[in-house]
Design a protein around this motif. Sequence first.
Motif, mmCIF file in Angstrom:
data_model
loop_
_atom_site.group_PDB
_atom_site.id
_atom_site.type_symbol
_atom_site.label_atom_id
_atom_site.label_comp_id
_atom_site.label_asym_id
_atom_site.label_seq_id
_atom_site.Cartn_x
_atom_site.Cartn_y
_atom_site.Cartn_z
ATOM 1 N N ALA A 260 110.135 -15.474 -80.385
ATOM 2 C CA ALA A 260 110.707 -16.787 -80.685
ATOM 3 C C ALA A 260 111.105 -17.469 -79.381
ATOM 4 O O ALA A 260 111.568 -16.823 -78.439
ATOM 5 C CB ALA A 260 111.929 -16.620 -81.584
ATOM 6 N N ARG A 261 110.891 -18.776 -79.332
ATOM 7 C CA ARG A 261 111.210 -19.527 -78.124
ATOM 8 C C ARG A 261 112.647 -20.029 -78.200
ATOM 9 O O ARG A 261 113.047 -20.645 -79.169
ATOM 10 C CB ARG A 261 110.256 -20.714 -77.987
ATOM 11 N N VAL A 262 113.409 -19.734 -77.175
ATOM 12 C CA VAL A 262 114.796 -20.161 -77.147
ATOM 13 C C VAL A 262 115.051 -20.883 -75.830
ATOM 14 O O VAL A 262 114.797 -20.348 -74.756
ATOM 15 C CB VAL A 262 115.765 -18.963 -77.273
ATOM 16 N N GLU A 263 115.534 -22.112 -75.897
ATOM 17 C CA GLU A 263 115.879 -22.887 -74.715
ATOM 18 C C GLU A 263 117.338 -23.296 -74.837
ATOM 19 O O GLU A 263 117.843 -23.528 -75.931
ATOM 20 C CB GLU A 263 114.991 -24.133 -74.608
ATOM 21 N N ALA A 264 118.032 -23.396 -73.723
ATOM 22 C CA ALA A 264 119.446 -23.753 -73.731
ATOM 23 C C ALA A 264 119.677 -25.081 -74.455
ATOM 24 O O ALA A 264 119.043 -26.093 -74.132
ATOM 25 C CB ALA A 264 119.961 -23.848 -72.297
ATOM 26 N N GLY A 265 120.560 -25.062 -75.438
ATOM 27 C CA GLY A 265 120.918 -26.274 -76.165
ATOM 28 C C GLY A 265 119.940 -26.677 -77.245
ATOM 29 O O GLY A 265 120.186 -27.649 -77.974
ATOM 30 N N LEU A 266 118.816 -25.958 -77.351
ATOM 31 C CA LEU A 266 117.802 -26.312 -78.339
ATOM 32 C C LEU A 266 117.742 -25.278 -79.454
ATOM 33 O O LEU A 266 118.097 -24.115 -79.266
ATOM 34 C CB LEU A 266 116.427 -26.415 -77.680
ATOM 35 N N ALA A 267 117.284 -25.739 -80.609
ATOM 36 C CA ALA A 267 117.110 -24.842 -81.745
ATOM 37 C C ALA A 267 116.012 -23.825 -81.451
ATOM 38 O O ALA A 267 115.073 -24.102 -80.701
ATOM 39 C CB ALA A 267 116.752 -25.653 -82.994
ATOM 40 N N THR A 268 116.127 -22.649 -82.036
ATOM 41 C CA THR A 268 115.092 -21.632 -81.899
ATOM 42 C C THR A 268 113.854 -22.058 -82.677
ATOM 43 O O THR A 268 113.948 -22.439 -83.842
ATOM 44 C CB THR A 268 115.591 -20.275 -82.437
ATOM 45 N N MET A 269 112.694 -21.983 -82.040
ATOM 46 C CA MET A 269 111.436 -22.354 -82.681
ATOM 47 C C MET A 269 110.691 -21.085 -83.090
ATOM 48 O O MET A 269 110.323 -20.284 -82.241
ATOM 49 C CB MET A 269 110.576 -23.173 -81.723
ATOM 50 N N VAL A 270 110.490 -20.896 -84.395
ATOM 51 C CA VAL A 270 109.732 -19.740 -84.855
ATOM 52 C C VAL A 270 108.343 -20.146 -85.334
ATOM 53 O O VAL A 270 107.591 -19.332 -85.855
ATOM 54 C CB VAL A 270 110.481 -18.979 -85.965
#
Length: 299
Positions: free
Chosen positions: A152-162
């Motif tokens: 899963a992609r996780v970026e600071a301040g952003l929702a996790t994209m699955v």
Amino acid sequence: MQTSAPGVTFLERHEGVVLKAYRCPAGIWTIGAGLTAASGVVKPRAGMVISRAEATGLLQKALRQNYEPAVKRTMPGAKQHEFDAGVSFHFNTGAIGRASWVQHWIDRNWGRVEHNLAAWNKGGGRVLPGLTRRRAEEYDLLADGDYGTGPARVEAGLATMVVELDRAELDAAHAGFKALGYNVGDSDLGFTIGGVRAFQRDHDLTVDGIVGRATLSTLQRMLDARAKAKQPAAAAAVGGTESTVQAGAEIDPALAWVGPAILTFAALFALWLAWRYRDAIAAKLAPRFPKLARYLWSI
């Protein structure tokens, strides 16, 4: 032969796993890895919540009942990773029995397998980037046993994209959220976690800041409801033109019924839309009438 544990994980990664029942864009209750009542293994309903283990168990049961038998018949002698790739394809398309790439796989003509498998990347008459990626990964699994990882992609301040969205899909989702009044930012990496959580909270979803199948399906459903809500108003406007006829002008008696008929149709259509998209109405009512909203979400 049954789908292996890595094969199930591969399929879940592409399908997404949702632990609280939600309505797909067509309004059908769905849970887990895209399972509806038609799967024969679960009957999703409003408010239903399952565990991660239960979701995997239901998927495995659906595969055994509805998908693995056809793959066994169509791909005799398949190695485990080949079988898993076939199951993923069949779960997504239901077309293992008529897909031309299968015969090329039997003949071990890998160039034709790759080409013909890649052709199954369209939906609604257009190429879908998500399906293009999925077919490519299914080929890697089929030919090389590569199950991938897909973190899963996780970026600071952003929702996790699955789920993976290309730029056009991301832009469309940004526009959709904003059209519904949710500030999800304008990052080309995703959506602000606060905006996503607000949308999830307002639409009776699990408030986890994860953008997956449930959140995107609900977004599309709300946009569809918004677009369709304009149709009865347009019909009523047409029906109401009778009142704009200049004073003293005569109306052909044979056409006198047209205006009232259009207005009646518009009213009935509006009622049908209100029922079909009662979850959208619930989202609007929730801030002031939470009990009524909860009832509409439950039916």
